[in-house]
Motif scaffolding. Structure first.
Motif, PDB file in Angstrom:
ATOM      1  N   PHE A 193       0.814  -1.200   0.000  1.00  0.00           N
ATOM      2  CA  PHE A 193       0.000   0.000   0.000  1.00  0.00           C
ATOM      3  C   PHE A 193       0.854   1.259   0.000  1.00  0.00           C
ATOM      4  CE2 PHE A 193      -2.046  -3.341   2.534  1.00  0.00           C
ATOM      5  CZ  PHE A 193      -3.107  -3.631   1.686  1.00  0.00           C
ATOM      6  N   SER A 194       0.350   2.289  -0.682  1.00  0.00           N
ATOM      7  CA  SER A 194       0.968   3.612  -0.610  1.00  0.00           C
ATOM      8  C   SER A 194       0.626   4.236   0.733  1.00  0.00           C
ATOM      9  CB  SER A 194       0.419   4.511  -1.718  1.00  0.00           C
ATOM     10  OG  SER A 194       0.710   3.970  -2.972  1.00  0.00           O
ATOM     11  N   LEU A 195       1.413   5.231   1.114  1.00  0.00           N
ATOM     12  CA  LEU A 195       1.148   5.981   2.335  1.00  0.00           C
ATOM     13  C   LEU A 195       0.440   7.277   1.967  1.00  0.00           C
ATOM     14  CD1 LEU A 195       4.636   5.641   4.081  1.00  0.00           C
ATOM     15  CD2 LEU A 195       2.631   4.173   4.353  1.00  0.00           C
ATOM     16  N   GLY A 196      -0.506   7.679   2.805  1.00  0.00           N
ATOM     17  CA  GLY A 196      -1.179   8.948   2.606  1.00  0.00           C
ATOM     18  C   GLY A 196      -0.418  10.071   3.290  1.00  0.00           C
TER      19      GLY A 196
ATOM     20  N   LYS B 110       3.301  15.394   3.378  1.00  0.00           N
ATOM     21  CA  LYS B 110       2.425  16.537   3.619  1.00  0.00           C
ATOM     22  C   LYS B 110       1.810  16.358   5.004  1.00  0.00           C
ATOM     23  CE  LYS B 110      -1.708  18.835   1.938  1.00  0.00           C
ATOM     24  NZ  LYS B 110      -2.827  18.772   0.988  1.00  0.00           N
ATOM     25  N   CYS B 111       1.817  17.413   5.820  1.00  0.00           N
ATOM     26  CA  CYS B 111       1.334  17.355   7.203  1.00  0.00           C
ATOM     27  C   CYS B 111      -0.004  18.079   7.328  1.00  0.00           C
ATOM     28  CB  CYS B 111       2.342  17.991   8.143  1.00  0.00           C
ATOM     29  SG  CYS B 111       3.933  17.152   8.153  1.00  0.00           S
ATOM     30  N   ILE B 112      -0.983  17.405   7.909  1.00  0.00           N
ATOM     31  CA  ILE B 112      -2.324  17.964   8.075  1.00  0.00           C
ATOM     32  C   ILE B 112      -2.688  17.969   9.556  1.00  0.00           C
ATOM     33  CG2 ILE B 112      -4.779  17.653   7.541  1.00  0.00           C
ATOM     34  CD1 ILE B 112      -3.812  16.231   4.941  1.00  0.00           C
ATOM     35  N   PRO B 113      -2.892  19.159  10.144  1.00  0.00           N
ATOM     36  CA  PRO B 113      -3.292  19.202  11.557  1.00  0.00           C
ATOM     37  C   PRO B 113      -4.702  18.627  11.729  1.00  0.00           C
ATOM     38  CG  PRO B 113      -2.834  21.426  10.697  1.00  0.00           C
ATOM     39  CD  PRO B 113      -2.732  20.475   9.555  1.00  0.00           C
ATOM     40  N   ILE B 114      -4.880  17.827  12.767  1.00  0.00           N
ATOM     41  CA  ILE B 114      -6.190  17.232  13.062  1.00  0.00           C
ATOM     42  C   ILE B 114      -7.021  18.250  13.825  1.00  0.00           C
ATOM     43  CG2 ILE B 114      -7.407  15.371  14.270  1.00  0.00           C
ATOM     44  CD1 ILE B 114      -4.765  13.718  13.945  1.00  0.00           C
ATOM     45  N   ARG B 115      -8.224  18.505  13.310  1.00  0.00           N
ATOM     46  CA  ARG B 115      -9.159  19.414  13.969  1.00  0.00           C
ATOM     47  C   ARG B 115     -10.228  18.610  14.693  1.00  0.00           C
ATOM     48  NH1 ARG B 115      -8.809  21.006   8.855  1.00  0.00           N
ATOM     49  NH2 ARG B 115     -11.014  20.617   8.468  1.00  0.00           N
ATOM     50  N   LYS B 116     -10.920  19.251  15.617  1.00  0.00           N
ATOM     51  CA  LYS B 116     -11.925  18.572  16.442  1.00  0.00           C
ATOM     52  C   LYS B 116     -13.069  17.995  15.634  1.00  0.00           C
ATOM     53  CE  LYS B 116     -10.863  20.897  20.707  1.00  0.00           C
ATOM     54  NZ  LYS B 116     -11.239  21.836  21.737  1.00  0.00           N
ATOM     55  N   ASN B 117     -13.341  18.557  14.467  1.00  0.00           N
ATOM     56  CA  ASN B 117     -14.481  18.091  13.672  1.00  0.00           C
ATOM     57  C   ASN B 117     -14.099  17.082  12.588  1.00  0.00           C
ATOM     58  OD1 ASN B 117     -13.108  19.797  11.959  1.00  0.00           O
ATOM     59  ND2 ASN B 117     -14.917  20.833  11.186  1.00  0.00           N
ATOM     60  N   MET B 118     -12.917  16.487  12.690  1.00  0.00           N
ATOM     61  CA  MET B 118     -12.472  15.531  11.671  1.00  0.00           C
ATOM     62  C   MET B 118     -12.774  14.100  12.100  1.00  0.00           C
ATOM     63  SD  MET B 118      -8.809  17.248  10.713  1.00  0.00           S
ATOM     64  CE  MET B 118      -8.384  16.606   9.126  1.00  0.00           C
ATOM     65  N   GLY B 119     -13.254  13.321  11.134  1.00  0.00           N
ATOM     66  CA  GLY B 119     -13.516  11.910  11.372  1.00  0.00           C
ATOM     67  C   GLY B 119     -13.187  11.104  10.129  1.00  0.00           C
ATOM     68  N   TRP B 120     -13.222   9.776  10.273  1.00  0.00           N
ATOM     69  CA  TRP B 120     -12.999   8.883   9.139  1.00  0.00           C
ATOM     70  C   TRP B 120     -14.207   7.961   9.075  1.00  0.00           C
ATOM     71  CZ3 TRP B 120      -8.521   9.804   6.445  1.00  0.00           C
ATOM     72  CH2 TRP B 120      -8.302   8.990   5.323  1.00  0.00           C
ATOM     73  N   CYS B 121     -14.919   7.992   7.969  1.00  0.00           N
ATOM     74  CA  CYS B 121     -16.178   7.259   7.848  1.00  0.00           C
ATOM     75  C   CYS B 121     -15.948   5.746   7.804  1.00  0.00           C
ATOM     76  CB  CYS B 121     -16.934   7.706   6.595  1.00  0.00           C
ATOM     77  SG  CYS B 121     -18.487   6.831   6.357  1.00  0.00           S
TER      78      CYS B 121
ATOM     79  N   LEU C 177      12.617   9.209   7.641  1.00  0.00           N
ATOM     80  CA  LEU C 177      13.178   8.332   6.612  1.00  0.00           C
ATOM     81  C   LEU C 177      12.309   8.191   5.368  1.00  0.00           C
ATOM     82  CD1 LEU C 177      14.242   5.438   9.024  1.00  0.00           C
ATOM     83  CD2 LEU C 177      15.714   7.256   8.121  1.00  0.00           C
ATOM     84  N   ILE C 178      10.996   8.302   5.530  1.00  0.00           N
ATOM     85  CA  ILE C 178      10.076   8.000   4.436  1.00  0.00           C
ATOM     86  C   ILE C 178       9.698   9.250   3.634  1.00  0.00           C
ATOM     87  CG2 ILE C 178       9.156   5.979   5.614  1.00  0.00           C
ATOM     88  CD1 ILE C 178       6.706   7.641   6.426  1.00  0.00           C
ATOM     89  N   ASN C 179       9.084   9.012   2.474  1.00  0.00           N
ATOM     90  CA  ASN C 179       8.544  10.109   1.667  1.00  0.00           C
ATOM     91  C   ASN C 179       7.258   9.635   0.999  1.00  0.00           C
ATOM     92  OD1 ASN C 179       9.182   8.773  -0.862  1.00  0.00           O
ATOM     93  ND2 ASN C 179      11.306   9.403  -0.536  1.00  0.00           N
ATOM     94  N   LYS C 180       6.661  10.473   0.160  1.00  0.00           N
ATOM     95  CA  LYS C 180       5.357  10.135  -0.429  1.00  0.00           C
ATOM     96  C   LYS C 180       5.420   8.949  -1.390  1.00  0.00           C
ATOM     97  CE  LYS C 180       5.613  13.609  -4.014  1.00  0.00           C
ATOM     98  NZ  LYS C 180       5.075  14.758  -4.642  1.00  0.00           N
ATOM     99  N   LYS C 181       6.604   8.557  -1.799  1.00  0.00           N
ATOM    100  CA  LYS C 181       6.740   7.394  -2.696  1.00  0.00           C
ATOM    101  C   LYS C 181       6.906   6.083  -1.924  1.00  0.00           C
ATOM    102  CE  LYS C 181       8.659   9.948  -6.577  1.00  0.00           C
ATOM    103  NZ  LYS C 181       9.816  10.157  -7.437  1.00  0.00           N
ATOM    104  N   THR C 182       7.138   6.174  -0.620  1.00  0.00           N
ATOM    105  CA  THR C 182       7.334   4.989   0.214  1.00  0.00           C
ATOM    106  C   THR C 182       6.056   4.159   0.246  1.00  0.00           C
ATOM    107  OG1 THR C 182       8.906   6.201   1.598  1.00  0.00           O
ATOM    108  CG2 THR C 182       8.001   4.172   2.515  1.00  0.00           C
ATOM    109  N   LYS C 183       6.224   2.854   0.193  1.00  0.00           N
ATOM    110  CA  LYS C 183       5.094   1.910   0.292  1.00  0.00           C
ATOM    111  C   LYS C 183       5.280   1.068   1.555  1.00  0.00           C
ATOM    112  CE  LYS C 183       3.847   2.013  -4.374  1.00  0.00           C
ATOM    113  NZ  LYS C 183       3.337   3.330  -4.603  1.00  0.00           N
ATOM    114  N   ILE C 184       4.191   0.406   1.956  1.00  0.00           N
ATOM    115  CA  ILE C 184       4.276  -0.555   3.056  1.00  0.00           C
ATOM    116  C   ILE C 184       3.795  -1.904   2.537  1.00  0.00           C
ATOM    117  CG2 ILE C 184       2.025   0.137   4.010  1.00  0.00           C
ATOM    118  CD1 ILE C 184       3.231  -0.593   6.821  1.00  0.00           C
TER     119      ILE C 184
END
Length: 164
Positions: free
Chosen positions: A43-46, A63-74, A154-161
């Motif tokens: 899998f790619s990393l987000g 890319k870094c995204i600050p988590i806000r109080k109104n954020m969720g994952w459906c 160590l990782i970047n946007k091209k890194t996979k797991i």
């Protein structure tokens, strides 16, 4: 480069080995919502999501995204529109809160599992996130914060797991 899950408790990236934990019921190639299994595959990393009130300095090429109080994952298997996506918690769908009282999502990276195309009931919110005690997860891969911070350098946007 690729991060490898060597076994249920070791992640390897280059010369680095990190203790980790995975889903309570192991690894599967037939993931279902709520089965507490970690999906098999590569899998790619987000983007990196982080709690700005808890984590001050980040060194990463993601890319870094600050988590806000109104954020969720459906995680609502009835929601074709929002399933396995970042949402505003005001939506009337089942979701996992990202701004949590515990520490687990102070840092997390979504894995590209079940993301293109998204299939209902095939599993959602599969993340690389934090742990303190290596207790089994609901399907994610988790690391201690100090190891997560090292991995971020160590990782970047091209890194996979790769999860086998």
């Amino acid at each position: 480069m690729t991060i490898y899950l060597k076994n249920k408790d070791t992640l390897i990236f280059g010369d680095f080995k990190f203790k980790c934990c995975i889903g309570k019921n192991g690894i599967t190639n037939n993931k279902r919502e709520g089965d507490k299994k970690t999906p098999l595959g590569k899998f790619s990393l987000g983007d990196l999501y982080f709690r700005a009130d808890k984590i001050k300095k980040l060194k990463t090429r993601l890319k870094c995204i600050p988590i806000r109080k109104n954020m969720g994952w459906c995680d609502d298997v009835k929601s074709k529109k929002f399933y396995n996506k970042l949402i505003n918690t005001k939506k009337k769908v089942r979701h996992e809160k990202l701004f949590r009282k515990d520490f687990k999502y102070n840092l997390f990276i979504p894995l590209s599992y079940n993301s293109n195309p998204i299939k209902l009931e095939k599993g959602s919110a599969i993340f690389l996130h934090l742990t303190k005690n290596f207790k089994a997860t609901a399907g994610c891969v988790a690391l201690k914060e100090k190891d997560f911070l090292i991995l971020l350098k160590l990782i970047n946007k091209k890194t996979k797991i790769q999860i086998n």
